[in-house]
Each structure stands twice: as structure tokens, then as C-alpha cells.
Motif scaffolding. Structure first.
Motif, mmCIF file in Angstrom:
data_model
loop_
_atom_site.group_PDB
_atom_site.id
_atom_site.type_symbol
_atom_site.label_atom_id
_atom_site.label_comp_id
_atom_site.label_asym_id
_atom_site.label_seq_id
_atom_site.Cartn_x
_atom_site.Cartn_y
_atom_site.Cartn_z
ATOM 1 N N GLY A 17 39.369 -39.580 63.577
ATOM 2 C CA GLY A 17 38.724 -38.678 64.516
ATOM 3 C C GLY A 17 38.535 -37.276 63.976
ATOM 4 O O GLY A 17 37.642 -36.544 64.420
ATOM 5 N N LEU A 18 39.361 -36.893 63.000
ATOM 6 C CA LEU A 18 39.294 -35.537 62.450
ATOM 7 C C LEU A 18 38.383 -35.409 61.236
ATOM 8 O O LEU A 18 37.977 -34.301 60.897
ATOM 9 N N PHE A 19 38.050 -36.527 60.589
ATOM 10 C CA PHE A 19 37.435 -36.410 59.275
ATOM 11 C C PHE A 19 36.037 -35.797 59.282
ATOM 12 O O PHE A 19 35.612 -35.203 58.283
ATOM 13 N N THR A 20 35.300 -35.906 60.385
ATOM 14 C CA THR A 20 33.950 -35.331 60.416
ATOM 15 C C THR A 20 33.940 -33.841 60.744
ATOM 16 O O THR A 20 32.909 -33.188 60.592
ATOM 17 N N THR A 21 35.075 -33.302 61.181
ATOM 18 C CA THR A 21 35.122 -31.887 61.562
ATOM 19 C C THR A 21 34.742 -30.953 60.414
ATOM 20 O O THR A 21 33.948 -30.019 60.612
ATOM 21 N N PRO A 22 35.259 -31.161 59.183
ATOM 22 C CA PRO A 22 34.851 -30.262 58.089
ATOM 23 C C PRO A 22 33.343 -30.257 57.837
ATOM 24 O O PRO A 22 32.781 -29.223 57.443
ATOM 25 N N MET A 23 32.673 -31.376 58.100
ATOM 26 C CA MET A 23 31.221 -31.435 57.898
ATOM 27 C C MET A 23 30.504 -30.476 58.845
ATOM 28 O O MET A 23 29.533 -29.807 58.455
ATOM 29 N N ARG A 24 30.974 -30.392 60.081
ATOM 30 C CA ARG A 24 30.350 -29.510 61.057
ATOM 31 C C ARG A 24 30.631 -28.040 60.774
ATOM 32 O O ARG A 24 29.924 -27.170 61.262
ATOM 33 N N LEU A 25 31.670 -27.790 59.976
ATOM 34 C CA LEU A 25 32.010 -26.420 59.621
ATOM 35 C C LEU A 25 31.346 -25.975 58.318
ATOM 36 O O LEU A 25 31.434 -24.799 57.951
ATOM 37 N N GLU A 26 30.699 -26.904 57.630
ATOM 38 C CA GLU A 26 30.083 -26.599 56.337
ATOM 39 C C GLU A 26 28.714 -25.942 56.534
ATOM 40 O O GLU A 26 27.845 -26.495 57.214
ATOM 41 N N ALA A 27 28.526 -24.772 55.933
ATOM 42 C CA ALA A 27 27.259 -24.046 56.083
ATOM 43 C C ALA A 27 26.554 -23.818 54.751
ATOM 44 O O ALA A 27 25.374 -23.496 54.726
ATOM 45 N N ARG A 28 27.266 -23.997 53.632
ATOM 46 C CA ARG A 28 26.689 -23.681 52.327
ATOM 47 C C ARG A 28 25.955 -24.884 51.718
ATOM 48 O O ARG A 28 24.842 -24.762 51.248
ATOM 49 N N TRP A 29 26.584 -26.035 51.710
ATOM 50 C CA TRP A 29 26.009 -27.230 51.102
ATOM 51 C C TRP A 29 25.063 -27.945 52.074
ATOM 52 O O TRP A 29 25.176 -27.806 53.292
ATOM 53 N N LYS A 30 24.178 -28.753 51.516
ATOM 54 C CA LYS A 30 23.360 -29.654 52.306
ATOM 55 C C LYS A 30 24.148 -30.938 52.569
ATOM 56 O O LYS A 30 25.175 -31.198 51.955
ATOM 57 N N TRP A 31 23.597 -31.760 53.477
ATOM 58 C CA TRP A 31 24.296 -32.979 53.863
ATOM 59 C C TRP A 31 24.608 -33.846 52.657
ATOM 60 O O TRP A 31 25.727 -34.364 52.516
ATOM 61 N N GLU A 32 23.646 -34.019 51.776
ATOM 62 C CA GLU A 32 23.832 -34.943 50.654
ATOM 63 C C GLU A 32 24.929 -34.489 49.697
ATOM 64 O O GLU A 32 25.621 -35.324 49.089
ATOM 65 N N ASN A 33 25.129 -33.177 49.556
ATOM 66 C CA ASN A 33 26.205 -32.680 48.705
ATOM 67 C C ASN A 33 27.571 -33.013 49.306
ATOM 68 O O ASN A 33 28.463 -33.520 48.614
ATOM 69 N N THR A 34 27.701 -32.703 50.583
ATOM 70 C CA THR A 34 28.964 -32.954 51.274
ATOM 71 C C THR A 34 29.311 -34.435 51.288
ATOM 72 O O THR A 34 30.443 -34.839 51.001
ATOM 73 N N TRP A 35 28.333 -35.261 51.612
ATOM 74 C CA TRP A 35 28.585 -36.702 51.738
ATOM 75 C C TRP A 35 28.910 -37.336 50.388
ATOM 76 O O TRP A 35 29.739 -38.246 50.306
ATOM 77 N N LEU A 36 28.274 -36.857 49.327
ATOM 78 C CA LEU A 36 28.545 -37.405 47.997
ATOM 79 C C LEU A 36 30.002 -37.193 47.602
ATOM 80 O O LEU A 36 30.693 -38.136 47.171
#
Length: 333
Positions: A17-36
Motif C-alpha cells: 500500500g505504501l510503495f506508490t507513494t514515492p511516485m506521487r511525490l516525484e516531480a523531477r523525473w518522468k514516469w518512465e524514469n521512475t518506473w525503470l
């Protein structure tokens, strides 16, 4: 033993339940960078590290495992990889709360019932009845939370967000992610071979994750590489000041990977219906935590009371699903 399995499944859900929270806080990278980075950590580095430390003869064990079990792990893991892409995109589009509610909710229901029906002789006793009730409560909770999300989106439609696409991606993710637990149930003979070679059950189950997560990483890495090439975002990985982005993405991998390995440790302790009981229990907890995090992240800020009220009703139903799935594990098989 069962109490330990329930506790491990609950912690698995907490991490999930917590693992997606950092993605919503990310403002510098694009989705593909974070997901990779997330996929590399969760699906490649963690399984390889755990297997190399706990199963030095892993190649020999896999060579002795039934072919159908190895093939199931690879094929179902690869198929799950496409569901993971859909889920990641849905979080990016409609937020932590709704993406988890639809995607994980459907995955929990389908992924728990299919392994149950795969049993050659299905005995419907009190254990199965309570489990069915828990799954039904899970689906009702998903439906109520989904209705709350639609009400919220109707109130905030001025933003022009393509919510329909996000909802479709979340539903697709839920259906395809259920494949993950089905593949795990089919691949369990691999862990039996590992135990016969002197491994602990936890170390033996990690061999399944090595195959499934490694296969699932292939479509994810390929899609991220394609997106980075198309959008010209590869250089973002190395730009000055990107350390915080690396930390957030790696934490996603550690949280989600931790949830999977905790789930693998929980199921052997939950009896013969381990995959059917542990899966909805873990994911129902994950749903509850993800929705709470969605509220804390402001995804419901500015929403009128009817939608918020529906969401809390849905969370209450999800909580009842957690209780029912936990109770079902206490009944003898």
C-alpha cells in the motif's frame, strides 16, 4: 504458525500500500524514469540478491523442478509484466487511491478465487465460506470506492484530466495482475524441490520469485526504454540533483519487493489454501493503506462530502474484508 502467516500477510499489504507513494511525490523525473529504476530494484536486484545468498545451488534445483512449474512461473510472470505497466500508468493518471482500489481490488478477488477453483477436489467448508465472504466484501468495497472516485472526478472535471483512460488502465492492471498469483500457485512445486535440497521454505519460494519477477521485468524495461527514447528523457537519470529521485524510485522497489517476499513467507504458514487466503488478505490491507495515503496526499482535497463519505464507507467494507480473510485462515482445511 497461522498467526505468523496472517501477520506476514498484513505486513506484505502494508508495504504494498505504501510503495506508490514515492511516485506521487516525484516531480523531477518522468514516469518512465521512475518506473525503470523501480522495476530494476524490485524485479532484478532483490530476487537475485536473495537467491544468491540463500540458494547457492539454485540452477540445479530449477533443473530438477517440474517443467510445467518452471514454465508457468516464466509465462505467467511475463504476462503479469504488462499488468504492472498498466498499473504504473494508472497511478500516474488517476492517483494512488483509485488506481490501487480498482487494480489491486480486482487482482485480489480474481487471484484468490482462481487458485481455489484449481484444486482437483474443492471442499466447501466453513473456511471456504468465510473466504468467499471476504472476497465478496472486497469486491463491494472496490465498487463503493470506485463510485466515490467517479463522483470525485465529476466534481473536479474542470481540470480536463483523462480519467477514463486511467480507470481502464487500472481495470486492465487488476485483471492481468491476478495472473501473478495464479502463476505462483502453479509454480509451488519448485519450492518443494528446494526444500528437499535442504533450503528453508522462504529461500525455496524465492526461486519462484526469481523466475516470475525476472520474466515480468522484460516488458516493463522494454516499455520504459522505448518511452525514454521517444521522449528524450534518458538523460534525466544522470542530471545533477537527481539523487533524491533515485532514492524515491529505489524505495518503491524495496517496498514492493519486500511485500512480495513477505507474501511468499506468509503463504506456507496459512495452510493448503495459502495462496487463496494470503492474496486477498495482503491486498486488502494494501488497499486500505493506499486509500489512506491518497487522502494524506491531498487526492481528495476540495471534494464535496458525498464523495468523501462514500470513500470512507468503502474503506470500512475493505476493513471487514481484511477481518474475514484473516478469520478464514484460522479454520482448519
Amino acid at each position: 504458525m497461522v498467526a505468523t502467516g496472517i501477520a506476514l500477510a498484513v505486513f506484505s499489504g502494508l508495504f504494498n500500500g505504501l510503495f506508490t507513494t514515492p511516485m506521487r511525490l516525484e516531480a523531477r523525473w518522468k514516469w518512465e524514469n521512475t518506473w525503470l529504476v523501480f522495476i530494476v530494484v524490485a524485479c532484478l536486484i532483490m530476487p537475485a540478491a536473495l537467491v544468491s545468498l540463500g540458494s547457492p545451488e539454485w540452477l540445479r534445483i530449477l533443473g530438477e523442478a517440474p517443467r510445467y512449474a518452471v514454465l508457468s512461473a516464466v509465462v505467467f510472470g511475463f504476462s503479469w509484466g504488462f499488468g504492472a505497466i498498466c498499473f504504473g500508468k494508472s497511478v500516474h493518471t488517476i492517483g494512488v487511491s483509485m488506481a490501487n482500489t480498482l487494480g489491486i481490488g480486482l487482482s485480489a478477488a480474481l487471484g484468490s478465487l482462481v487458485p481455489l477453483f484449481m484444486k482437483t477436489r474443492l471442499h466447501v467448508g466453513m473456511k471456504e465460506i468465510v473466504l468467499f465472504a471476504g472476497v465478496i466484501a472486497l469486491l463491494v468495497g472496490v465498487a463503493v470506492c470506485g463510485k466515490a472516485g467517479r463522483v470525485r472526478d465529476g466534481q473536479l472535471q474542470q481540470s480536463g484530466t483523462p480519467a477514463v483512460t486511467g480507470y481502464l488502465l487500472a481495470v486492465a492492471a487488476g485483471v492481468m495482475s491476478a495472473i501473478f498469483n495464479i502463476g505462483y500457485a502453479l509454480a509451488l512445486p519448485i519450492s518443494d524441490i528446494g526444500v528437499s535440497h535442504g533450503l528453508t521454505r522462504f529461500a525455496a519460494v524465492n526461486l519462484i520469485w526469481l523466475l516470475m519477477l525476472g520474466a515480468g521485468a522484460i516488458p516493463n524495461i522494454s516499455y520504459c526504454a522505448l518511452q525514454m527514447r521517444r521522449n528524450g528523457t534518458s538523460a534525466m537519470l544522470y542530471r545533477p540533483g537527481s539523487l533524491s529521485s533515485w532514492v524515491r524510485s529505489c524505495s518503491m522497489g524495496l517496498l514492493w519487493g519486500g511485500s512480495i517476499f513477505l507474501y511468499g513467507a506468509a503463504t506456507p504458514r496459512l495452510g493448503i489454501l495459502g495462496p487463496s487466503v494470503g492474496w486477498p488478505l495482503s491486498l486488502a490491507v494494501g488497499l486500505l493503506i493506499a486509500n489512506v495515503m491518497g487522502v494524506l496526499l491531498g487526492e481528495w482535497k476540495g471534494t464535496a462530502h458525498p464523495a468523501v463519505r462514500l470513500m470512507w464507507v468503502g474503506l470500512g467494507v475493505l476493513l471487514s474484508a481484511i477481518v474475514l480473510c484473516g478469520i478464514s485462515a484460522r479454520f482448519p482445511a
